[in-house]
Design a protein around this motif. Structure first.
Motif, mmCIF file in Angstrom:
data_model
loop_
_atom_site.group_PDB
_atom_site.id
_atom_site.type_symbol
_atom_site.label_atom_id
_atom_site.label_comp_id
_atom_site.label_asym_id
_atom_site.label_seq_id
_atom_site.Cartn_x
_atom_site.Cartn_y
_atom_site.Cartn_z
ATOM 1 N N PHE A 166 35.785 37.862 45.102
ATOM 2 C CA PHE A 166 35.050 37.099 44.322
ATOM 3 C C PHE A 166 34.687 37.747 42.857
ATOM 4 C CE2 PHE A 166 33.857 34.855 48.379
ATOM 5 C CZ PHE A 166 34.283 33.574 47.830
ATOM 6 N N VAL A 167 34.415 39.145 43.162
ATOM 7 C CA VAL A 167 33.900 39.848 41.947
ATOM 8 C C VAL A 167 35.187 40.096 41.090
ATOM 9 C CG1 VAL A 167 33.122 42.151 41.224
ATOM 10 C CG2 VAL A 167 31.718 40.921 42.897
ATOM 11 N N ASP A 168 36.089 40.593 41.839
ATOM 12 C CA ASP A 168 37.525 40.897 40.924
ATOM 13 C C ASP A 168 37.898 39.649 40.298
ATOM 14 O OD1 ASP A 168 40.170 41.487 40.477
ATOM 15 O OD2 ASP A 168 40.462 42.223 42.444
ATOM 16 N N VAL A 169 38.028 38.519 40.760
ATOM 17 C CA VAL A 169 38.375 37.117 39.964
ATOM 18 C C VAL A 169 37.206 36.909 38.930
ATOM 19 C CG1 VAL A 169 38.631 34.735 40.057
ATOM 20 C CG2 VAL A 169 39.553 36.205 42.069
ATOM 21 N N LEU A 170 36.151 37.120 39.359
ATOM 22 C CA LEU A 170 35.007 37.003 38.011
ATOM 23 C C LEU A 170 35.233 37.842 36.859
ATOM 24 C CD1 LEU A 170 32.385 36.029 36.788
ATOM 25 C CD2 LEU A 170 31.370 37.517 38.370
ATOM 26 N N TYR A 171 35.530 38.992 37.375
ATOM 27 C CA TYR A 171 35.931 40.065 36.227
ATOM 28 C C TYR A 171 37.124 39.807 35.338
ATOM 29 C CZ TYR A 171 36.473 44.405 33.515
ATOM 30 O OH TYR A 171 36.568 45.334 32.642
ATOM 31 N N ARG A 172 38.123 38.938 36.023
ATOM 32 C CA ARG A 172 39.368 38.886 35.449
ATOM 33 C C ARG A 172 39.131 37.436 34.587
ATOM 34 N NH1 ARG A 172 44.705 40.320 38.920
ATOM 35 N NH2 ARG A 172 43.501 41.694 40.476
ATOM 36 N N TYR A 173 38.227 36.735 34.996
ATOM 37 C CA TYR A 173 37.837 35.478 34.222
ATOM 38 C C TYR A 173 37.036 35.826 32.744
ATOM 39 C CZ TYR A 173 35.298 30.976 33.284
ATOM 40 O OH TYR A 173 34.656 30.115 32.787
ATOM 41 N N LEU A 174 36.396 36.676 33.080
ATOM 42 C CA LEU A 174 35.593 37.043 31.810
ATOM 43 C C LEU A 174 36.233 38.165 30.868
ATOM 44 C CD1 LEU A 174 32.083 38.176 33.363
ATOM 45 C CD2 LEU A 174 32.685 36.160 32.045
#
Length: 224
Positions: A166-174
Motif C-alpha cells: 500500500f505504501v509503495d503505491v501511495l508513494y508512486r501516486y504522490l
C-alpha cells in the motif's frame, strides 16, 4: 481488466500457480468495487471515524461512532450484520487511545482533494488503483512537502510486507501527480492497518527494512 487494487495483488501473491491462473481469469472478467482496498462497505463505519479523527484532530468523533454502533448492535436482529457492526466497534474502540499525531508533521497541514482521474496508476502496463484516505501538503524548513495516509483493514489484518505494498503505491501516486510542486516526504507516506494497529512508512522500504513487492508481483502477474 478495469483496475487492480492493492488488495487484489496481495491475494494473488498468496495463491499457488494453479489457483493464480483461476484468480487472474476471474480478475479479467469482474468489475472491482472502488472501495475494495478498504474492505468495501464492511469496514466503512470504523474507516470513516478514523479518517475524520485523523483529519480534524477530534477524538470525540470516535466516541460518537462508538455510541452509534452500540445502538445499531442493540437493535439489529441479523446475526451476520450484528457481527459486522461489532467488528467495526472493536476497531474504533481500540483506537480511542491511539496517537494520531505521530502520523503527521507537527505543522499546519493543507488537505488536498483527490482527483478521480488520478486514481489509476499505470505500473508495468497494469491499471493499479491508488485511493489513499488523505493527502496533505505542508511547509518544512522552507521546503514545500507532501504526504499521505492510507488506513486499510481486513479480517485478521495484513502483514507488514503487505502493508508495504500500500505504501509503495501511495508513494508512486504522490510522486506521479505532485512531485513537480512538492517534495514527497517518505516519512509521511504511511499505511496503517486498522485491524491490528501496525503501520509502515515509505522510508522503511527505501532503507530495505520492508521489501518492495509491487514490481515483482506485477512481473509474476504478467506471466499468468
Amino acid at each position: 481488466m478495469e483496475k487492480i487494487t492493492v488488495k487484489n495483488l496481495i491475494k494473488f501473491r498468496g495463491k499457488n500457480d494453479q489457483t493464480k491462473i483461476t484468480f487472474v481469469n476471474n480478475l479479467k472478467k469482474e468489475k472491482i468495487k472502488s472501495a475494495d482496498d478498504s474492505g468495501g462497505d464492511y469496514w466503512i463505519s470504523c474507516l470513516s471515524a478514523i479518517r475524520n479523527t485523523f483529519k480534524y484532530d477530534n477524538v470525540e468523533l470516535l466516541e460518537e461512532k462508538i455510541s452509534l454502533l452500540q445502538d445499531k448492535i442493540r437493535v439489529e436482529e441479523d446475526g451476520r450484520i450484528k457481527d459486522q457492526f461489532q467488528r467495526n466497534l472493536d476497531i474504533v474502540s481500540n483506537f480511542r487511545d491511539y496517537d494520531f499525531q505521530h502520523l503527521k508533521p507537527n505543522v499546519d497541514l493543507t488537505f488536498l482533494t483527490q482527483r478521480k482521474d488520478h486514481a489509476i496508476l499505470n505500473i508495468k502496463g497494469f491499471p493499479i488503483e491508488a485511493k489513499p484516505c488523505h493527502i496533505f501538503s505542508f511547509s518544512n524548513n522552507n521546503s514545500e512537502e507532501i504526504g499521505g495516509i492510507w488506513f486499510v483493514s481486513q479480517l485478521k489484518g495484513f502483514t507488514k510486507n503487505e502493508l508495504g505494498m500500500f505504501v509503495d503505491v501511495l508513494y508512486r501516486y504522490l510522486d506521479n501527480h505532485y512531485s513537480d510542486d512538492f517534495f514527497v516526504n517518505p516519512n509521511y507516506c504511511i499505511a496503517v492497518d486498522l485491524y491490528n494497529g501496525q503501520e509502515i512508512n515509505y522510508t522503511e522500504i527505501q532503507n530495505g527494512k520492508i521489501p518492495a513487492l509491487i514490481d515483482s508481483t506485477l512481473d509474476d502477474l504478467k506471466e499468468f
